[in-house]
Design a protein around this motif. Sequence first.
Motif: not given
Length: 168
Positions: A81-108
């Motif tokens: 995923f190329r996100l709308s904004y850079p993410v804050m390091p150390g904060k979670p990035v979460v993918l949700k598909i309907d009622n399921k979710q997964w943590p993502l790893t992110a950089g920038g």
Amino acid sequence: SWARRSFVKKLLGLAILALVASAAHARTSLGIYQGWGAFRDPKPLRCYAIAQPDEASGGKWRPFATVSTWPGQHVRGQVHFRLSYPVMPGKPVVLKIDNKQWPLTAGGADAWAINPQHDAGIVAAMRNGVYLSVNATGSKGGTFKDLYELKGIASAMDAASLGCVQRR
């Protein structure tokens, strides 16, 4: 109608994404499937399904989601995923598909599944899902969400997989 304008806007966006992603390649379009495109790059050989979000929080660049196959690296079904904004390091990035979710790893401003098993689970959920969202905290502190409709993704992923079948 609004739906037709939205569809045409998505098609134009996909064409722009394809051109921007790599103008130097001889990219091959494998088809457009309800807002998801399938493409093949020759060197290195890579095939992928790609879409822009239906809703994004703004940002500095065009966000997108891809599911890629890299035959030379023996990688299949890798989500990115190329996100709308850079993410804050150390904060979670979460993918949700309907009622399921997964943590993502992110950089920038990029995010990926944390391992191949999560890639497989995400891809399976995408095939049957209705909506996908990526939720994160931006580097300046505000939260944001990129939302994708999943209509057409199964066909786009199948076209991308077939586009990279090694011919003997």
